[in-house]
Design a protein around this motif. Structure first.
Motif, short mmCIF file in Angstrom:
data_model
loop_
_atom_site.label_atom_id
_atom_site.label_comp_id
_atom_site.label_asym_id
_atom_site.label_seq_id
_atom_site.Cartn_x
_atom_site.Cartn_y
_atom_site.Cartn_z
N VAL A 255 0.84 -1.21 0.00
CA VAL A 255 0.00 0.00 0.00
C VAL A 255 0.87 1.26 0.00
N HIS B 42 1.54 -1.81 5.04
CA HIS B 42 0.30 -2.57 4.80
C HIS B 42 0.39 -3.29 3.45
N ARG C 116 -1.88 -5.18 0.55
CA ARG C 116 -3.26 -5.38 0.08
C ARG C 116 -3.28 -6.66 -0.75
N SER D 262 -5.62 -9.23 -2.93
CA SER D 262 -6.92 -9.23 -3.62
C SER D 262 -7.00 -10.45 -4.54
N HIS E 94 -10.84 -8.69 -1.21
CA HIS E 94 -9.55 -8.08 -0.88
C HIS E 94 -9.44 -7.90 0.62
N ARG E 95 -8.21 -7.80 1.05
CA ARG E 95 -7.98 -7.56 2.47
C ARG E 95 -6.66 -6.81 2.62
N THR E 96 -6.65 -5.83 3.56
CA THR E 96 -5.41 -5.09 3.80
C THR E 96 -4.83 -5.54 5.14
#
Ligand code: SF4
Ligand code: SF4
Length: 467
Positions: free
Chosen positions: A400, A443, A445, A447, A453-455
């Motif tokens: 990120v 972070h 990310r 997906s 998706h998840r961070t």
């Protein structure tokens, strides 16, 4: 001749010399047998169909031992769903406790596959080949097995194979099972061995072990006493009405005094000779009673012939037999459904909010970072992904905070089939100066190609160059 087992017999299926007393129960037609037959044949159809019905492309019920997945009504559970599986197990246990507290051994007598197959498939076939219980006993005493017994064994072997396939379909996918059965054993020696072993087990159970499964092997049967209370539904003999038992007085004889009055039990033994576990229900509630209701049908028939009211043996409770009123709602019949509702709601909520992909951050393997020169380091990050859906998904990972560094990955994307997991070895190339006390938070990310998706917050471990 008394048909009641001798009093020196410790178990209903054991002779005083320790040898097996073979139970050859007499069939007692009646209203409960008719109802049980309808339920049994319906259940056999269900047992056969359940693993073959597809919901969302998955078997309606399958505990797949090969892939370690459990499919129930379209939902799939894997070892990583530990909490959900624990809730599911708890729901089953609470249901068993609740049902037993209310209706006693209704499952044993009406729904258990052991009873269903033995009483409604194997025993009828036995009667066809070997005749009634007295004829069966004659065959028991013969030195060599007669053609009738051999014919029964051959039919049993075919049936055991069929039942083994029904049973195995709950643990092995049906297409796999079909392959095992229809192809040469050399193609799949393990599968062939499993089918042969389970068939032999079924043959042993329904030919030899029979009621012993309920009496000595089944844990549910052994736990009955802790699940019952005095209000639970049981099959019981009404001692107050039946005793003192004795042969009925001839109608033509003069009326005798009150002191010689007999109870309604005429000591005919029909309830004992029909019992598939060989017990005498008149001796009170016993652990061996599987609640099959055959003794009710037998005794009702006797009462009908004597023109006395039915129900000397009936569905009742210990309290009811002692003259107390029946109470459906007691502490345990309140507590179990409340607990069931809580656990069930938690299960549904967990299932509804279950993520499509499970992500774990793993401890770096070996050195946590490498020096790249020019004031830069490569900090190691290890994550693991598991695709928990029914479809193949393609995953990508991005950093990120792109201004902090560059994410180095061995692949642009990772393709994971349903239920598969993979470890992703990653590196973040960043300046040494960003690490404070050897750490810097970034972070990632993650997906997939289906919109998930998840961070993830990640603590990069690097050189201790900061203040
Ligand atoms: S069948 Fe009924 S009458 Fe006959 S022995 Fe049993 S309880 Fe008594
Ligand atoms: S006592 Fe009656 S209900 Fe119990 S197992 Fe025997 S026949 Fe069935």
């Amino acid at each position: 001749m008394s048909v009641t087992p001798p009093s020196d017999r410790v178990l209903s299926t054991l002779n005083p010399d320790g040898s097996r007393f073979w139970i050859r129960p007499r069939l007692s037609p009646g209203r409960f047998l008719n109802r049980r037959r309808v339920v049994a044949y319906g259940l056999i159809a269900l047992f056969v169909l359940l693993p073959r019905i597809r919901i969302g492309g998955r078997p309606a019920f399958l505990i797949d031992l090969v892939t370690r997945e459990i499919s129930i009504a379209g939902a799939v559970f894997r070892p990583s769903d530990g909490f959900l599986l624990m809730l599911l197990g708890l729901t089953v246990v609470l249901t068993v406790f609740f049902v037993t507290a209310l209706w006693g051994r209704i499952w044993c007598g009406w729904g258990c596959p052991q009873t269903v197959y033995l009483e409604h498939v194997f025993r009828p076939i036995e009667r066809l080949w070997e005749g009634n219980p007295s004829e069966q006993r004659k065959l028991d005493n013969a030195t060599l097995p007669s053609w009738r017994r051999i014919g029964k064994w051959v039919t049993y072997a075919v049936l055991a194979f069929a039942v083994a396939n029904v049973f195995l379909a709950y643990f092995v996918r049906t297409d796999q099972l079909e392959h095992w059965v229809t192809h040469s054993p050399a193609d799949h020696p393990v599968g062939f061995g499993i089918v042969v072993f389970v068939t032999a087990l079924m043959f042993f159970d329904f030919t030899y072990f029979r009621e012993q499964t309920c009496i000595v092997a089944c844990p549910y049967g052994r736990l009955q006493s802790v699940m019952y209370d005095k209000q639970s539904l049981i099959i019981g003999y009404d001692t107050a009405r039946g005793e003192p038992r004795g042969k009925p007085a001839k109608k033509s004889l003069p009326v005798v005094g009150e002191a010689e009055r007999k109870g309604d039990c005429v000591d005919c033994g029909a309830c004992v000779t029909t019992c598939p576990t060989g017990i005498d229900i008149r001796a009170g509630l016993q652990m061996e009673c599987v609640g099959c209701a055959q003794c009710i049908d037998a005794c009702d028939h006797v009462m009908d012939k004597l023109e006395r009211p039915r129900g000397l043996i009936r569905y009742t409770s210990q309290d009811e037999l002692a003259g107390k009123p029946r109470k459906i709602w007691r502490v345990r019949t309140f507590v179990y459904p409340i607990l069931l509702a809580v656990v069930g709601a938690l299960f549904v909520w967990q299932l509804g909010t279950r993520t499509a992909t499970e992500v774990w951050v793993l401890r770096p393997a070996g050195p946590t970072f490498f020096d790249l020169g020019d004031g830069k380091v490569a900090a190691q990050v290890r994550i693991k992904l598991e695709n928990k859906t029914h479809v193949t998904r393609v995953y990508q990972v991005e950093l990120v905070e792109a201004d902090v560094g560059t994410l180095r990955t061995p692949m642009k994307s990772w393709t994971l089939e349903p239920g598969k997991a993979a470890e992703l070895p990653l590196f973040v190339d960043a300046a040494r100066s960003i690490f404070v006390h050897g750490q810097h938070k970034v972070h990632l990310r993650i997906s997939d190609d289906h919109g998930w998706h998840r961070t993830l917050p990640i603590n990069l471990v690097g050189p201790d160059g900061g203040p």
